[in-house]
Design an enzyme around this catalytic site. Structure first.
Site: not given
Length: 583
Positions: A425-426
């Site tokens: 994810c980020m």
């Protein structure tokens, strides 16, 4: 329960794909405004992204949910979204008072404008739902086999068709139930707003607490894209950029924490470090503090003390909630396209309400964080980085992974055979592992990891910061190279018996186990496998192992494209199957 939690965490991860577009949208929208560069077409380009967030969520969530992130899932998400929204639009009755006093020539325009605004309120929720449904449909039906006369519509082509059918059902639910749905959404928004400072405090605290599970993304999506209504635009973030003077309540409280509080916490932890070890951790604390100040990315800081000193994290969560309350009491409204850092603060200064009050509040918060962290560390002898017995992470953020560093991560994670799935994810690697006990956490920290989370028995999250997605790509590329080299070495062997079980066993596991394999045949560059139950095979694992491709040629027949080493692998698998028949 574990499966439910894994699916919810997966939703939190997939939501980050469409959200990652928002910084670009915010930049375009602001740069085009009259108070900056006054370029209307650039402003319109940014506004187009905000106006179509529902479609972006439908595509992004569908691709994220698909087991191989295939674009066919994104197409299915778009189809489901368009069918659901446009179908519902024809079923919603326009109230008579909307058209009261409108001239006959303008009635169609007024009706369409009202319908566009009302459907827009549900854009993001419908988009997320369409994405989830389409991702699930892709995983279930991407390899479906239809009768020969319908064969063209089989496989991945079937998924958008199925998604369109589900979209029709969603359209009926939304269209016929619009009055109740709209009433429920309005009641929810009013309840959130009416909760006032108590609601903001709870939101701020939960936002930090849920970081450990990754579920804070779901909470943020409710606040930023659903709550409130400003001319048909919903969500605190959307309404802020649409010019709503009341928007920004669910974002302003993050600025004192991210721009002042956490950088001051880094300074406090540095000063609490013994002098002989400050050089060891000084660069790390400086880079983490600057990252938070400039961009609002805070997870790398938070994971330095979340598990080593949980009392500090509890204080941090409470102070975040209090910051939300203080900024609301002072009627400060701030917004961001990415996060609550200096860049977004400066860029959106003219859209904000009382933005200068951030400076005194932020300075006070910096002093508060510094004082509380220094006191707690000394009073309770908390083992923050530099005070613990382990070697601290290298100074500065981890550099983008090259082949050597990717290989280092693979080794620290237990080797290629231990990695069932690699995603990101980020700020985190999100991994599925065969044997989590093989992971060397100290080696991960030496490579630059800020923290490790184990959500379930076979999953792991490694916090790296903004480079997580690129690192995941590098690891997947290195895995493919390692497996190609390993298989090429087998092809050069003259005897099939030389093929190691460490290579053959993962292939059998991905095929659903040796008992699921009925027959295997080796061809020039591929092996043909007949399975008892095709659904037991793990497509994602097969594609990782057969890096040249996987092709279904029948309901229960799959071809693994292995190149010149196919004969050796096929013979080795055949020998194993024969050994099971004749023990």
């Amino acid at each position: 329960m574990a499966t439910l939690m894994a699916n919810v965490q997966n939703l939190g991860r997939t939501l980050m794909l469409p959200i990652a577009v928002l910084p670009v949208a915010g930049l375009l929208l602001r740069f085009g405004q009259p108070d900056l560069f006054d370029v209307p077409f650039i402003a319109a380009a940014g506004a187009a992204i905000f106006s179509n967030l529902g479609l972006l969520f439908a595509i992004g969530v569908a691709v994220g949910f698909a087991k191989d992130n295939n674009g066919a899932a994104g197409l299915a998400g778009a189809v489901c979204y368009f069918v659901a929204t446009q179908g519902a639009r024809t079923l919603i009755a326009v109230p008579p008072d909307v058209l009261a006093g409108v001239e006959e020539s303008a009635r169609v325009l007024a009706e369409n404008a009202w319908l566009d605004r009302e459907i827009g309120k549900l854009g993001v929720p419908v988009g997320i739902l369409a994405g989830i449904v389409s991702g699930i449909l892709y995983n279930r039906y991407h390899d479906i086999r239809l009768p020969e006369f319908l064969a063209f519509f089989g496989g991945r082509r079937f998924v958008p068709i199925a998604a369109g059918c589900v979209g029709v059902m969603l359209a009926a639910i939304v269209g016929f139930g619009w009055v109740g749905i709209e009433g429920a959404m309005d009641a929810f928004s009013r309840a959130v707003v009416a909760s006032g400072e108590i609601g903001l405090f709870i939101y701020g605290v939960l936002n930090r607490i849920l970081i450990v599970t990754g579920l804070h993304h779901i909470l943020n999506n409710v606040a930023w894209f659903i709550v409130g209504d400003f001319g048909g635009v919903t969500g605190d973030l959307n309404r802020f950029f649409a010019g709503d003077p009341e928007a920004g309540r669910f974002m302003a409280g993050f600025f004192p924490v991210m721009m002042f509080g956490l950088p001051a916490a880094c300074l406090a932890m540095y000063h609490a470090t013994p002098r002989e070890r400050r050089a060891e951790v000084g660069g790390m604390y400086l880079s983490l503090g600057l990252t938070s100040l400039l961009t609002g990315v805070t997870e790398p800081i938070e994971f330095t003390f979340m598990f080593l000193a949980p009392v500090l994290y509890a204080i941090h969560a409470v102070l975040t909630g209090l910051s939300m309350v203080i900024m609301d009491i002072l009627d400060v409204k701030l917004g961001f396209g990415f996060s609550a850092g200096l860049i977004d603060y400066v860029l959106n200064f003219n859209l904000s309400t009382r933005p200068l009050l951030l400076l005194p509040v932020g300075l006070a918060y910096g002093l508060l964080y510094y004082g509380m962290f220094r006191f707690c560390i000394a009073r309770f002898n908390l083992k923050t980085p530099g005070r613990d017995a382990t070697i601290a992470a290298p100074a500065g953020p981890a550099t983008p992974s090259k082949a050597g560093q990717a290989a280092g991560y693979i080794k620290a994670l237990g080797g290629a055979d231990n990695l069932v799935s690699v995603d990101a994810c980020m700020t985190r690697l999100r991994l599925v592992l065969a044997e989590p006990s093989k992971v060397d956490e100290s080696q991960l920290k030496a490579l630059g990891a800020k923290g490790v989370i184990r959500p379930s028995a076979t999953t792991m999250q490694v916090v790296l910061g903004p480079i997580a997605d690129q690192t995941a790509s590098d690891i997947r590329a290195e895995l493919g190279m390692q497996r190609d080299n390993q298989l090429q070495g087998m092809a050069e062997s003259e005897q099939a018996g030389a093929v190691p079980r460490a290579v053959v066993d993962p292939i059998l596991t991905a095929l659903g186990g040796a008992d699921n394999v009925r027959a295997v045949k080796a061809l020039a560059s591929r092996i043909t496998v007949s399975l008892s139950d095709r659904s037991r095979a793990d497509d994602q694992a097969l594609k990782a192992l057969a890096t040249r491709g996987v092709v279904d040629t029948g309901p229960d027949t799959v071809h693994l494209l292995l190149g010149p080493q196919a004969a050796a692998v096929g013979t080795a698998i055949g020998d194993i199957l024969e050994g099971r028949k004749n023990p």
